[in-house]
Write a protein that holds these residues in place. Structure first.
Motif, PDB file in Angstrom:
ATOM      1  N   VAL A  98       0.830  -1.220   0.000  1.00 23.72           N
ATOM      2  CA  VAL A  98       0.000   0.000   0.000  1.00 23.72           C
ATOM      3  C   VAL A  98       0.861   1.266   0.000  1.00 23.72           C
ATOM      4  N   ASN A  99       0.463   2.215  -0.839  1.00 27.60           N
ATOM      5  CA  ASN A  99       1.105   3.534  -0.869  1.00 27.60           C
ATOM      6  C   ASN A  99       0.280   4.574  -0.117  1.00 27.60           C
ATOM      7  N   VAL A 100      -1.035   4.497  -0.255  1.00 23.31           N
ATOM      8  CA  VAL A 100      -1.929   5.425   0.459  1.00 23.31           C
ATOM      9  C   VAL A 100      -2.984   4.591   1.175  1.00 23.31           C
ATOM     10  N   ALA A 101      -3.050   4.723   2.496  1.00 28.06           N
ATOM     11  CA  ALA A 101      -4.009   3.941   3.288  1.00 28.06           C
ATOM     12  C   ALA A 101      -5.024   4.888   3.917  1.00 28.06           C
ATOM     13  N   LEU A 102      -6.266   4.681   3.595  1.00 32.41           N
ATOM     14  CA  LEU A 102      -7.348   5.500   4.163  1.00 32.41           C
ATOM     15  C   LEU A 102      -8.104   4.629   5.150  1.00 32.41           C
ATOM     16  N   LEU A 103      -7.889   4.874   6.447  1.00 25.61           N
ATOM     17  CA  LEU A 103      -8.480   4.030   7.477  1.00 25.61           C
ATOM     18  C   LEU A 103      -9.807   4.654   7.913  1.00 25.61           C
ATOM     19  N   VAL A 104     -10.851   4.186   7.287  1.00 23.79           N
ATOM     20  CA  VAL A 104     -12.189   4.770   7.474  1.00 23.79           C
ATOM     21  C   VAL A 104     -13.036   3.922   8.417  1.00 23.79           C
ATOM     22  N   GLY A 105     -12.942   2.616   8.295  1.00 24.74           N
ATOM     23  CA  GLY A 105     -13.769   1.719   9.116  1.00 24.74           C
ATOM     24  C   GLY A 105     -13.370   1.797  10.575  1.00 24.74           C
ATOM     25  N   ALA A 106     -14.338   1.942  11.442  1.00 16.24           N
ATOM     26  CA  ALA A 106     -14.076   2.023  12.878  1.00 16.24           C
ATOM     27  C   ALA A 106     -15.315   1.530  13.607  1.00 16.24           C
ATOM     28  N   ARG A 107     -15.166   1.381  14.923  1.00 15.09           N
ATOM     29  CA  ARG A 107     -16.293   0.936  15.734  1.00 15.09           C
ATOM     30  C   ARG A 107     -16.969   2.171  16.301  1.00 15.09           C
ATOM     31  N   PRO A 108     -18.202   2.455  15.895  1.00 14.50           N
ATOM     32  CA  PRO A 108     -18.881   3.637  16.424  1.00 14.50           C
ATOM     33  C   PRO A 108     -19.321   3.428  17.868  1.00 14.50           C
TER      34      PRO A 108
ATOM     35  N   ALA B 175      -0.130  -4.642  10.333  1.00 14.31           N
ATOM     36  CA  ALA B 175      -0.130  -5.084   8.928  1.00 14.31           C
ATOM     37  C   ALA B 175       0.547  -4.040   8.039  1.00 14.31           C
ATOM     38  N   ILE B 176       0.330  -2.773   8.343  1.00 12.24           N
ATOM     39  CA  ILE B 176       1.003  -1.703   7.592  1.00 12.24           C
ATOM     40  C   ILE B 176       2.512  -1.820   7.811  1.00 12.24           C
ATOM     41  N   ASN B 177       2.898  -2.040   9.058  1.00 12.26           N
ATOM     42  CA  ASN B 177       4.320  -2.169   9.375  1.00 12.26           C
ATOM     43  C   ASN B 177       4.965  -3.298   8.576  1.00 12.26           C
ATOM     44  N   ALA B 178       4.238  -4.396   8.473  1.00 12.15           N
ATOM     45  CA  ALA B 178       4.813  -5.587   7.836  1.00 12.15           C
ATOM     46  C   ALA B 178       4.762  -5.530   6.306  1.00 12.15           C
ATOM     47  N   HIS B 179       3.758  -4.888   5.732  1.00 14.00           N
ATOM     48  CA  HIS B 179       3.513  -5.090   4.296  1.00 14.00           C
ATOM     49  C   HIS B 179       3.469  -3.844   3.433  1.00 14.00           C
ATOM     50  N   ALA B 180       3.415  -2.646   4.043  1.00 17.74           N
ATOM     51  CA  ALA B 180       3.217  -1.438   3.233  1.00 17.74           C
ATOM     52  C   ALA B 180       4.442  -1.119   2.390  1.00 17.74           C
ATOM     53  N   ALA B 181       4.238  -0.333   1.354  1.00 13.24           N
ATOM     54  CA  ALA B 181       5.346   0.186   0.554  1.00 13.24           C
ATOM     55  C   ALA B 181       6.141   1.186   1.392  1.00 13.24           C
ATOM     56  N   ASP B 182       7.381   1.427   0.991  1.00 10.16           N
ATOM     57  CA  ASP B 182       8.268   2.325   1.752  1.00 10.16           C
ATOM     58  C   ASP B 182       7.724   3.739   1.855  1.00 10.16           C
ATOM     59  N   ASP B 183       6.951   4.157   0.881  1.00 14.16           N
ATOM     60  CA  ASP B 183       6.472   5.552   0.872  1.00 14.16           C
ATOM     61  C   ASP B 183       5.064   5.683   1.460  1.00 14.16           C
ATOM     62  N   VAL B 184       4.597   4.650   2.199  1.00 14.88           N
ATOM     63  CA  VAL B 184       3.196   4.649   2.650  1.00 14.88           C
ATOM     64  C   VAL B 184       2.821   5.931   3.402  1.00 14.88           C
ATOM     65  N   ARG B 185       1.622   6.402   3.103  1.00 13.68           N
ATOM     66  CA  ARG B 185       1.027   7.522   3.832  1.00 13.68           C
ATOM     67  C   ARG B 185      -0.327   7.054   4.353  1.00 13.68           C
ATOM     68  N   VAL B 186      -0.592   7.338   5.624  1.00 14.32           N
ATOM     69  CA  VAL B 186      -1.810   6.839   6.267  1.00 14.32           C
ATOM     70  C   VAL B 186      -2.653   8.013   6.741  1.00 14.32           C
ATOM     71  N   LEU B 187      -3.919   7.991   6.377  1.00 19.18           N
ATOM     72  CA  LEU B 187      -4.879   8.965   6.906  1.00 19.18           C
ATOM     73  C   LEU B 187      -5.948   8.202   7.673  1.00 19.18           C
ATOM     74  N   VAL B 188      -6.131   8.536   8.951  1.00 20.16           N
ATOM     75  CA  VAL B 188      -7.183   7.910   9.747  1.00 20.16           C
ATOM     76  C   VAL B 188      -8.401   8.831   9.782  1.00 20.16           C
ATOM     77  N   VAL B 189      -9.528   8.300   9.349  1.00 19.62           N
ATOM     78  CA  VAL B 189     -10.797   9.021   9.343  1.00 19.62           C
ATOM     79  C   VAL B 189     -11.710   8.481  10.450  1.00 19.62           C
ATOM     80  N   GLY B 190     -11.658   7.173  10.665  1.00 21.17           N
ATOM     81  CA  GLY B 190     -12.548   6.529  11.624  1.00 21.17           C
ATOM     82  C   GLY B 190     -12.328   7.037  13.032  1.00 21.17           C
ATOM     83  N   ASN B 191     -13.397   7.331  13.717  1.00 25.63           N
ATOM     84  CA  ASN B 191     -13.327   7.936  15.051  1.00 25.63           C
ATOM     85  C   ASN B 191     -13.156   6.919  16.168  1.00 25.63           C
ATOM     86  N   PRO B 192     -12.563   7.341  17.290  1.00 27.72           N
ATOM     87  CA  PRO B 192     -11.901   8.639  17.532  1.00 27.72           C
ATOM     88  C   PRO B 192     -10.597   8.755  16.739  1.00 27.72           C
TER      89      PRO B 192
END
Ligand code: NAX
Length: 328
Positions: free
Chosen positions: A81-91, A115-132
């Motif tokens: 993964v190069n861009v990870a958008l973490l949207v799913g969360a427990r409301p 999983a990001i640590n183990a498998h992401a591409a070197d340039d990975v960028r992560v945005l967390v949307v899921g709350n909190p």
């Protein structure tokens, strides 16, 4: 032709996912010359719905969409993964205590960070949307020790966009007349939308408003409680506007912010402005050379100081709570 960029979206079958995926596939996330490969992560019961969304993506025949993978395994979803958008969360559901909420989300964001640590591409960028969002980002980041900490961010761009329109309406200007209006702190009701460093047609925004009561009793609470107002009106939480903000956040991160403009993002604190180091909290940032950097050297008056400190105190409490639960 360029190699496709791998974009992972978690919670892909949810309502933000539905508003987000088509915009990513049409080129709005990374630009019109960048092909994307989508990787959709969902929990098993929602895989079928994710497949339905993928069928619709196919039916758009997007020229930039080079493929779609669907899985319930984070190790597969974040592979390369190069861009990870973490949207799913427990409301938060009725009767749920904060500890339960943090624990349930720890169960999601810890394995995703690993999983990001183990498998992401070197340039990975992560945005967390899921709350909190800020604390979920902290959980994921703390389980990805091999990824530079500045690759983990939390979304406050929707709050910023909300603030732009509230200010524009108040002054009878357009959002194009406004610059440097940013959010400090947590993506929560304690967030601080800052008019004291913002500019309207080159003039200080707080001076242009010239109404401290409006700032304190109207502007700040309207922006901070906008999410609840949307739920009240729409019968569902913000989705298209949240997806739009995620697009803005990543687009600017990858492509840079325009000269003379700041944006808001939750980033790992380096202690700037007296914020506790290591917290993921929102600052004014600029994006340069593919990195979000905290804007330095701003003067913070007593009013802003109290607001910023209160929001960061809330985040420090959340951090201590997840630490106490063994989640970080
Ligand atoms: P939905 O409930 O519509 O969708 C969430 C999806 O996530 C569901 O399909 C669910 O099956 C999936 N999911 C749950 N656990 C998962 C896991 N472990 N792995 C992968 N997928 C998983 O919620 P939606 O309206 O899309 O909102 C998503 C999140 O965004 C919520 O946490 C919400 O609170 C948050 N928001 C954040 C905002 C921000 O500004 N930072 C604003 C909008 C929104 O409120």
């Amino acid at each position: 032709t360029r190699t496709p960029v791998n974009v992972t979206v978690t919670g892909a079958a949810g309502q933000i996912g539905y508003a987000l995926l088509f915009r990513i596939a049409s080129g709005q996330l990374l630009g019109q010359d960048t092909p994307v490969r989508l990787k959709l992560l969902e929990i098993a019961p929602a895989l079928k719905a994710a497949e339905g969304t993928a069928m619709e993506l196919d039916d758009c025949a997007f020229p930039l969409l080079s493929g779609i993978d669907i899985t319930d395994d984070p190790n597969v979803a974040f592979d390369g993964v190069n861009v990870a958008l973490l949207v799913g969360a427990r409301p938060r559901t009725k009767g749920m205590e904060r500890g339960d909420l943090l624990e349930a989300n720890g169960g999601i964001f810890k394995p995703q960070g690993q999983a990001i640590n183990a498998h992401a591409a070197d340039d990975v960028r992560v945005l967390v949307v899921g709350n909190p969002a800020n604390t979920n980002a902290l959980i994921a980041q703390s389980h990805a020790p091999d990824v530079p900490a500045d690759r983990f961010t939390a979304m406050t761009r929707l709050d910023q966009n909300r603030a732009y329109t509230q200010l524009a309406k108040k002054l009878g200007v357009t959002v194009n007349d406004i610059r440097k209006l940013v959010i400090w702190g947590n993506h929560s009701a304690t967030q601080y939308p800052d008019l004291f460093h913002a500019e309207v047609n080159g003039k200080n925004a707080a001076e242009a408003v010239n109404d401290q009561a409006w700032i304190e009793n109207d502007f700040i609470p309207t922006v901070a409680k906008r999410g609840a107002a949307i739920i009240e009106a729409r019968g569902a939480s913000s989705a298209a506007s949240a997806a739009n903000a995620a697009i803005d956040h990543v687009y600017d991160w990858v492509n840079g912010t325009p000269e003379g403009q700041w944006v808001s993002a939750g980033v790992v604190s380096d202690g700037s402005y007296g914020t506790p180091e290591g917290l993921i909290t929102s600052f004014p940032v600029v994006s340069k050379d593919g990195k979000y950097e905290i804007v330095q050297g701003l003067e913070i008056d007593d009013f802003s100081r109290a607001k910023i400190d209160a929001s960061n105190a809330e985040l420090a409490e959340e951090r201590d709570a997840v630490k106490g639960l063994g989640l970080i």
